[in-house]
Design an enzyme around this catalytic site. Structure first.
Site, PDB file in Angstrom:
ATOM      1  N   ASP A   1     -36.181 -23.917  -5.243  1.00  0.00           N
ATOM      2  CA  ASP A   1     -36.000 -24.339  -3.848  1.00  0.00           C
ATOM      3  C   ASP A   1     -34.504 -24.270  -3.531  1.00  0.00           C
ATOM      4  O   ASP A   1     -33.808 -25.286  -3.484  1.00  0.00           O
ATOM      5  CB  ASP A   1     -36.564 -25.750  -3.658  1.00  0.00           C
ATOM      6  CG  ASP A   1     -38.047 -25.796  -3.968  1.00  0.00           C
ATOM      7  OD1 ASP A   1     -38.830 -25.410  -3.095  1.00  0.00           O
ATOM      8  OD2 ASP A   1     -38.430 -26.175  -5.092  1.00  0.00           O
TER       9      ASP A   1
ATOM     10  N   HIS B   1     -41.311 -28.301 -13.522  1.00  0.00           N
ATOM     11  CA  HIS B   1     -40.894 -29.708 -13.479  1.00  0.00           C
ATOM     12  C   HIS B   1     -40.469 -30.190 -14.870  1.00  0.00           C
ATOM     13  O   HIS B   1     -39.469 -30.903 -15.019  1.00  0.00           O
ATOM     14  CB  HIS B   1     -42.052 -30.599 -13.023  1.00  0.00           C
ATOM     15  CG  HIS B   1     -42.563 -30.327 -11.634  1.00  0.00           C
ATOM     16  ND1 HIS B   1     -43.819 -29.814 -11.411  1.00  0.00           N
ATOM     17  CD2 HIS B   1     -42.005 -30.514 -10.415  1.00  0.00           C
ATOM     18  CE1 HIS B   1     -44.012 -29.704 -10.099  1.00  0.00           C
ATOM     19  NE2 HIS B   1     -42.934 -30.113  -9.473  1.00  0.00           N
TER      20      HIS B   1
END
Ligand code: AMP
Length: 282
Positions: free
Chosen positions: A147, A34
């Site tokens: 992802d 992140h």
């Protein structure tokens, strides 16, 4: 750094921030993956916003919504260290108030792989991301290659619905042994954590086979399947070699391909991928 809970406070604050504004959507329990997105946004944008929202709409009824890890205080400290202007951490009722009934269905690209194993998942993802785009009105939005299908779904939705922003996909950040960082790695027991490196191993084995001249997608899928089958703690849900933008399965691999997989290690479901773009591995 300002922590905001309501949509109306967010809108008011956003209107004061210098442009361009970069948005990094997350479900919290932050890790270095992140933070790489946040740093990239920081480097490229005058203002940076981060959302922390465990989105109920993208979890199936049998999935881990209730036990998904949460650590807001820690997340805020980490974001403060990188330099974020605004964090939006709404309650579920702020995003989906009583009577809510509008959802976004991206079609073909959301159907196979994760879409097949997790019905409704991408409907939840596309809906929340569209709402985040409307809430922040970012100029750029940052997502992870980790992802990969989500990235393809969001790129498609952004184009199809004419959101006036640029979607930027950032490389997967890994642990030293190759395991892709994920908030869900925290579920792994020590023995499972050691076994979890098998995803990276299987992807690397297929990459090596390709580099040694194997171009049959079927043969490369078998290489990944066999590698995963040798780890007794691993249960393979799928392996795929598909076109990176459409997610259609390929017969031959030449310059562009997404190698991806979903594997259960014990109760924990992990995904990972490598991407071959213009003959280079990402
Ligand atoms: P999540 O909190 O899991 O919904 O992830 C928020 C964003 O971080 C998504 O765009 C993910 O693709 C991205 N992300 C998650 N893990 C990684 C990683 N290991 N490397 C890079 N990006 C990641």
């Amino acid at each position: 750094m300002k922590l905001i809970r309501t949509l109306s406070d967010l809108r008011t604050h956003i209107s004061t921030l210098p442009r361009p504004l970069g948005l990094v959507p997350t479900m919290g329990y932050l890790h270095a993956g992140h933070l790489a997105l946040v740093r990239r946004a920081r480097a490229e944008c005058a203002s940076v916003g981060v959302s922390i929202f465990v989105n109920p709409a993208q979890f199936g009824p049998q999935e881990d919504l209730a036990r998904y890890p949460r650590a807001l205080e820690r997340d805020l400290r980490m974001l403060g260290d990188v330099g974020v202007d605004v964090v939006w951490a709404p309650e579920a009722g702020e995003v989906y108030p009583d009577g809510y009934q509008t959802y976004i269905n991206v079609e073909n690209v959301a159907v196979p792989l994760e879409g097949a194993v997790r019905p409704g998942h991408f409907r939840g993802v596309a809906t929340v991301v569209a709402k985040l785009f409307n809430a922040f009105t970012p100029d750029r939005a940052y997502f992870g290659q980790k992802d990969a299908q989500q990235a393809a779904v969001i790129r498609r939705m952004t184009r199809d619905l004419n959101f006036p922003l640029e979607v930027i996909i950032c490389p997967t950040v890994r642990e030293r042994d190759g395991l892709a960082m994920s908030s869900r790695n925290t579920y792994l027991q020590p023995e499972e954590r050691r076994a979890a490196v098998v995803l990276y191993g299987a992807l690397s084995a297929a990459r090596n086979a390709y580099e040694n001249g194997e171009q049959s997608a079927e043969a490369l899928r078998a290489t990944m399947q066999d590698y995963l089958a040798a780890e007794p703690r691993a249960r393979t849900e799928y392996v795929s070699i598909a076109a990176p933008d459409t997610l259609q399965e390929l017969e031959r691999v030449d310059r562009n391909a997404l190698l991806s997989m979903a594997v259960r290690i014990g109760q924990t479901r992990l995904i990972d991928n490598f991407i071959l773009r213009d003959g280079k591995w990402e």
